[in-house]
Design an enzyme around this catalytic site. Sequence first.
Site, mmCIF file in Angstrom:
data_model
loop_
_atom_site.group_PDB
_atom_site.id
_atom_site.type_symbol
_atom_site.label_atom_id
_atom_site.label_comp_id
_atom_site.label_asym_id
_atom_site.label_seq_id
_atom_site.Cartn_x
_atom_site.Cartn_y
_atom_site.Cartn_z
ATOM 1 N N GLU A 16 -2.588 4.044 5.770
ATOM 2 C CA GLU A 16 -2.864 3.599 4.276
ATOM 3 C C GLU A 16 -3.496 2.456 4.017
ATOM 4 O O GLU A 16 -3.626 1.638 4.855
ATOM 5 C CB GLU A 16 -1.587 4.011 3.553
ATOM 6 N N ARG A 96 10.937 4.338 -2.158
ATOM 7 C CA ARG A 96 10.157 3.482 -1.505
ATOM 8 C C ARG A 96 8.830 2.802 -2.091
ATOM 9 O O ARG A 96 8.472 3.542 -3.238
ATOM 10 C CB ARG A 96 9.933 4.114 -0.128
ATOM 11 N N ASP A 192 -5.451 10.779 -4.034
ATOM 12 C CA ASP A 192 -4.842 9.611 -3.247
ATOM 13 C C ASP A 192 -5.218 8.311 -3.797
ATOM 14 O O ASP A 192 -5.336 7.853 -4.548
ATOM 15 C CB ASP A 192 -4.554 9.981 -1.647
#
Length: 281
Positions: A16, A96, A192
Amino acid sequence: MTAYEVAVRAEATLGEGPTWDPATGRLLWIDILGMRIHTYDPASGRRTVRTTEQHIGAVKPRAGGGLVLNLRDGIGLLDPDGTFRWLHREPVPGRRANDAAVAPDGALWAGTMRYDETAGGGTLSRVTGAGEVRTVLPSVTVSNGTGWSPDGRLMYYVDTPTRRIDVFDFDGEQALNRRPLAEIEEGAGFPDGLTVDADGCVWVALWDGAAVRRYTPGGALDRVLTVPAARPTACAFGGTDLTDLYITTARTGLNQPHPLSGSLLVIPTAGKGVPHPSFAG
């Protein structure tokens, strides 16, 4: 198939957050679930890996050197000598960190999500260099791509399950008047991570879509770049002239991942990025 190259062959579980650091001439990226910070120097090919003690959602350069980390339990700082300290610690069981971005004023806009992806269980918060935290969006599901127009007047944002790229008016500190810019159709994957180019167009990685798309400031689909990995996660322009598009990928949840799933890919001369500010802390 798009003319991609493999910048770093890896098997990141959840690669990521590619970010170009102009001060060092390196690309930063992470493996969220693997708890690793990666660097890659395209000029020399040199790579480094640092392990974190908990899941990490994003890493960005700091204006004075070192890195800011969006971690499971809050926002941490790595000093240039490698010393770690917390800027803001706020652990929430079952939650998270996820994607983050630095705004034009140097504040970090940091996202969170529940491990089980409970609807509305995540947040988007603005964190200043002094450690002041303000929750901007208190009820999102999977906080993801965030970016700003070249003139700083618009902010783009993705809450992945909505299948939308949203746009806000931005006044320097606040995001106002949220509305859809573009919606990803069924079967094309989920939006995303994103980046914004010098033309004000939005590039977004499509999880389960094996592609990166470019949308104009008016929301029209302009380009589609296909990649071999089913789960590209984010994209960013890098290189000394900011023309190479770097793409992180994931292999988590795939029964038969492509051999390049988890690698860092690059599409040379894909477009023209804009310099990103460093975190002012």
